[in-house]
Design a protein around this motif. Structure first.
Motif, mmCIF file in Angstrom:
data_model
loop_
_atom_site.group_PDB
_atom_site.id
_atom_site.type_symbol
_atom_site.label_atom_id
_atom_site.label_comp_id
_atom_site.label_asym_id
_atom_site.label_seq_id
_atom_site.Cartn_x
_atom_site.Cartn_y
_atom_site.Cartn_z
ATOM 1 N N GLN A 11 0.912 -1.240 -0.268
ATOM 2 C CA GLN A 11 0.042 0.105 -0.064
ATOM 3 C C GLN A 11 0.877 1.239 -0.030
ATOM 4 O O GLN A 11 0.534 2.246 -0.812
ATOM 5 C CB GLN A 11 -0.862 -0.097 1.223
ATOM 6 N N THR A 12 1.712 1.317 0.971
ATOM 7 C CA THR A 12 2.707 2.578 0.831
ATOM 8 C C THR A 12 3.474 2.837 -0.511
ATOM 9 O O THR A 12 3.350 4.073 -0.833
ATOM 10 C CB THR A 12 3.794 2.436 1.879
ATOM 11 N N VAL A 13 3.991 1.882 -1.099
ATOM 12 C CA VAL A 13 4.589 1.963 -2.328
ATOM 13 C C VAL A 13 3.554 2.410 -3.440
ATOM 14 O O VAL A 13 3.921 3.199 -4.120
ATOM 15 C CB VAL A 13 5.531 0.822 -2.672
ATOM 16 N N GLY A 14 2.569 1.547 -3.724
ATOM 17 C CA GLY A 14 1.643 1.775 -4.761
ATOM 18 C C GLY A 14 1.138 3.260 -4.466
ATOM 19 O O GLY A 14 1.062 3.863 -5.616
ATOM 20 N N THR A 15 0.779 3.786 -3.440
ATOM 21 C CA THR A 15 0.361 5.060 -3.226
ATOM 22 C C THR A 15 1.442 6.065 -3.453
ATOM 23 O O THR A 15 1.002 7.039 -4.269
ATOM 24 C CB THR A 15 -0.216 5.510 -1.772
ATOM 25 N N LEU A 16 2.545 5.925 -3.163
ATOM 26 C CA LEU A 16 3.731 6.804 -3.404
ATOM 27 C C LEU A 16 3.851 6.828 -5.263
ATOM 28 O O LEU A 16 4.084 7.902 -5.495
ATOM 29 C CB LEU A 16 4.970 6.295 -2.811
ATOM 30 N N ARG A 19 0.598 8.860 -6.858
ATOM 31 C CA ARG A 19 0.470 10.034 -6.386
ATOM 32 C C ARG A 19 1.624 10.939 -6.934
ATOM 33 O O ARG A 19 1.360 12.216 -7.452
ATOM 34 C CB ARG A 19 0.541 10.446 -5.150
ATOM 35 N N ASN A 20 2.805 10.323 -7.522
ATOM 36 C CA ASN A 20 3.721 10.980 -8.213
ATOM 37 C C ASN A 20 3.702 10.875 -9.811
ATOM 38 O O ASN A 20 4.652 11.194 -10.344
ATOM 39 C CB ASN A 20 5.021 10.780 -7.516
ATOM 40 N N GLY A 21 2.832 10.369 -10.508
ATOM 41 C CA GLY A 21 2.593 10.184 -11.578
ATOM 42 C C GLY A 21 3.004 8.846 -12.288
ATOM 43 O O GLY A 21 3.221 8.889 -13.503
ATOM 44 N N GLY A 22 3.285 7.888 -11.412
ATOM 45 C CA GLY A 22 3.800 6.573 -12.044
ATOM 46 C C GLY A 22 2.623 5.812 -12.354
ATOM 47 O O GLY A 22 1.486 6.105 -12.115
ATOM 48 N N VAL A 23 2.912 4.603 -13.150
ATOM 49 C CA VAL A 23 1.814 3.576 -13.394
ATOM 50 C C VAL A 23 2.319 2.504 -12.888
ATOM 51 O O VAL A 23 3.405 1.935 -13.048
ATOM 52 C CB VAL A 23 1.737 3.774 -14.747
ATOM 53 N N ILE A 24 1.408 1.628 -12.202
ATOM 54 C CA ILE A 24 1.553 0.422 -11.841
ATOM 55 C C ILE A 24 1.013 -0.531 -12.614
ATOM 56 O O ILE A 24 -0.163 -0.619 -13.342
ATOM 57 C CB ILE A 24 0.938 0.076 -10.233
ATOM 58 N N ARG A 25 2.092 -1.389 -13.340
ATOM 59 C CA ARG A 25 1.679 -2.347 -14.339
ATOM 60 C C ARG A 25 1.163 -3.709 -13.854
ATOM 61 O O ARG A 25 0.397 -4.576 -14.467
ATOM 62 C CB ARG A 25 2.892 -2.766 -15.207
ATOM 63 N N TYR A 56 6.373 -1.542 -11.953
ATOM 64 C CA TYR A 56 5.773 0.080 -11.973
ATOM 65 C C TYR A 56 6.691 0.539 -12.979
ATOM 66 O O TYR A 56 7.687 0.464 -13.077
ATOM 67 C CB TYR A 56 5.444 0.664 -10.639
ATOM 68 N N ASP A 57 6.074 1.710 -13.503
ATOM 69 C CA ASP A 57 6.875 2.674 -14.438
ATOM 70 C C ASP A 57 6.626 3.902 -13.479
ATOM 71 O O ASP A 57 5.816 4.457 -12.877
ATOM 72 C CB ASP A 57 6.005 3.037 -15.758
ATOM 73 N N ALA A 58 7.825 4.569 -13.478
ATOM 74 C CA ALA A 58 8.112 5.800 -12.498
ATOM 75 C C ALA A 58 9.274 6.228 -13.174
ATOM 76 O O ALA A 58 10.326 5.557 -13.689
ATOM 77 C CB ALA A 58 7.980 5.573 -11.266
#
Length: 107
Positions: A11-16, A19-25, A56-58
């Motif tokens: 949860q902590t990582v996904g939210t971070l 919220r900063n414009g990344g995409v979870i794949r 994730y893409d970031a």
């Protein structure tokens, strides 16, 4: 850039990332398993952990923020980060759809 994270908190990582414009794949829950050997983290001896994999893409800046946040997170036992590809879509596409383990020991 495309990154893959193997860790023990989501949860902590996904939210971070989001919220900063990344995409979870993709996220795969591997469940609770015994650690290879007991580990002391934040002055607590751990013998079991809840494993997950997240792709994730970031940007590199977001990735560094994720890494520094995880170092301070008391629920995180250990994390391993892998950069996949060189940041170009043509290279990243070669990885194809993620093949996640459904249980530890399975591919």
């Amino acid at each position: 850039m495309l990154y893959e994270l193997v860790g023990i908190i989501v949860q902590t990582v996904g939210t971070l990332v989001l919220r900063n414009g990344g995409v979870i794949r993709g996220i795969a829950n591997w469940g609770v398993s015994a650690l290879p050997k007991p580990i002391s983290v934040h002055q607590i001896k751990q013998t079991h952990g809840h494993y997950f994999v997240m792709r994730y893409d970031a940007s590199a800046k977001i990735h560094e923020t994720v890494r520094s946040t995880l170092r301070l997170e008391p629920r995180m036992i250990r994390a391993g980060h892998v950069k996949l590809g060189d940041g170009r879509l043509s290279t990243t596409a070669k990885f194809g759809a993620p093949k996640w383990k459904t249980k530890l020991g399975e591919v």
